[in-house]
Scaffold this active site. Structure first.
Site, short mmCIF file in Angstrom:
data_model
loop_
_atom_site.label_atom_id
_atom_site.label_comp_id
_atom_site.label_asym_id
_atom_site.label_seq_id
_atom_site.Cartn_x
_atom_site.Cartn_y
_atom_site.Cartn_z
N ASP A 99 0.81 -1.21 0.00
CA ASP A 99 0.00 0.00 0.00
C ASP A 99 0.85 1.26 0.00
OD1 ASP A 99 -2.09 1.72 0.11
OD2 ASP A 99 -2.64 1.30 2.18
N ASP A 298 -1.45 5.42 -5.98
CA ASP A 298 -1.84 4.53 -4.89
C ASP A 298 -1.96 3.08 -5.35
OD1 ASP A 298 -2.76 3.47 -2.59
OD2 ASP A 298 -4.72 4.44 -2.63
#
Ligand code: NAG
Ligand code: NAG
Ligand code: NAG
Length: 421
Positions: A99, A298
């Site tokens: 992440d 992201d």
């Protein structure tokens, strides 16, 4: 606390993992919920992607018992890629979601008051000889946004945009990287006793942001890169190292974009400046101000979330170019179209380019269209957000080498076929 690579021994027996000077890890595509149809999975991913983007308006967070603890909300959810890290002594392997949109590394720990189901047994600190709880005076503890001191133990809480959260003891443990046991580092991590939300069939989340507590900051590395494949039977590589190391073996043209400052509260995340979209040969007329707040890069969001005005123009251009008609499979998170007379995968799609300052990101058909031939439906692998900033999700990054040159504060991309050699 000083954290450094304790040991770096290159073993000739494991050539795919250790390559002189840098670290390479395998990246697995998370085959989450394989009992569902691909269309259902796409709808779920779309829903998570939008939830993650909606973080600015999701402060209420009613389902979270820790809401009073002032948990910071970072975008999350819909993480589709995992990396295997081994924790403790003896080392035990756990899949962590990769992440880039958050900054803590954590896993669920015993004794668990509330834990999500996960693919590996819950980590038991008492079975490791290198585990320790961190005191409140610990430097990284002080860097946490939401912490508490209990009997001089640093307690943390951490939440994500899709309502996933973790609460537990901030701890120190030996992490082992790669499938060999050669590369070890002492890492501060969250040992989560109360956790909720969605781990997408992983056992924890590895935050790769610029926050001091992230995995990359703790390892003190100057860059990392990933190449994501959408073939769940193949593995792709995550690489840590200097610019030279992460650029190595790149054959296509490298384009770079300087990271820009994110909005207040998002300073530790990776933003770049988006400037426009081209469909076919035509640049869409979108006011520049639409992209003012930047785009978050992201890995933890599946489908890019574009500012609503930009997304609607893109959708309109695609409908007109591909002669699409609406499908009943559409939801408020994903737009789908039916193609009754021809298999969806045969519908010709135009070239789409996402323009960023310094980077023209050429999307292959598979980077923005999802084909469901059985259902006679195709869906757009992007969505609109009314959030102030956009998000560049991982679907759009597939089959590209995406390089985070942290030392020079630049994102670089190059076309690549992503698979393990
Ligand atoms: C979770 O991952 C494991 C392998 O790590 C796999 O065997 C299992 O089927 C997955 N579960 C779901 C629900 O996808
Ligand atoms: C810290 O713990 C105390 C006592 O349990 C509680 O009142 C307080 O709200 C907690 N603060 C945070 C930030 O969790
Ligand atoms: C959409 O319509 C098709 C054909 O009538 C049907 O099979 C399908 O279940 C419908 N899907 C939804 C989500 O309503």
């Amino acid at each position: 606390m000083h954290i450094s690579l304790l040991l770096l021994i290159i073993s000739l027996a494991t050539p795919t993992i250790c390559i002189l000077g840098d670290i390479q890890l395998e990246l697995t595509h998370v085959d989450y919920g394989h009992q569902l149809t691909k269309l259902e999975l796409a709808k779920r991913a779309a829903s998570r992607s939008q939830a993650r983007a909606a973080l600015l308006t999701s402060k209420a967070h009613n389902s979270n018992p820790l809401s009073r603890a002032n948990i910071p909300f970072y975008p999350s959810g819909g993480n589709e890629y995992a990396l295997d890290l081994a924790i403790g002594t003896p080392p035990r392997r756990y899949p962590f979601l990769l992440d880039t949109g958050s900054g803590l590394i954590w896993t669920q720990c015993k004794p668990c008051s509330r834990c999500l189901s996960q693919p590996s047994p819950i980590f038991d600190p008492f079975k490791s000889s290198t585990f320790s709880r961190l005191p409140c005076s610990n430097k990284l503890c002080q860097d946490l946004d939401s912490k508490n001191c209990t009997k001089n133990h640093c307690m943390y809480s951490y939440g994500y945009g899709d309502q996933t959260y973790t609460y537990g003891g901030f701890s120190s443990e030996t992490f082992t990287f790669g499938t060999s046991t050669n590369i070890k580092a002492q890492i501060a991590f969250g040992c989560g006793y109360i956790n909720g939300g969605n781990l997408n069939n992983c056992s924890g989340i590895a935050g790769f942001s610029k926050a001091a507590t992230s995995l990359v900051s703790q390892l003190g590395i100057s860059g990392f890169s990933h190449c994501m494949t959408d073939d769940i039977n193949k593995r792709s590589l995550l690489r840590f190292g200097t610019k030279e190391e992460i650029y190595r073996d790149i054959k296509g043209t490298v384009q770079t974009s300087k990271f820009i400052d994110g909005p207040p509260g998002y300073e530790t995340l990776y933003f770049i400046a988006m400037t426009g979209i081209t469909v076919g040969t035509k640049r869409l007329s979108i006011p520049k101000s639409v992209f003012n707040k930047g785009t978050l890069v992201d890995s933890g969001t599946t489908f890019s979330q574009l500012p609503e005005v930009a997304y609607n123009k893109l959708k309109k251009a695609l409908i007109s170019d591909m002669k699409l008609s609406a499908s009943n499979e559409s939801t408020s998170q994903i737009d789908c179209f039916s193609s009754p007379s021809i298999l969806p995968s045969r519908v010709k799609a135009p070239k789409v380019i996402l323009h960023f300052k310094g980077i023209d990101m050429n999307l292959a058909r598979g980077n923005y269209i999802l084909d469901f031939d059985e259902e006679g439906v195709l869906c757009l692998a992007m969505g609109p957000t009314t959030n102030s900033f956009g998000i560049l999700g991982n679907k759009q990054q597939i089959n590209m080498q995406v390089m985070y040159d942290l030392k020079n504060s630049k994102l670089a991309i190059a076309p690549n076929q992503c698979y393990k050699k």
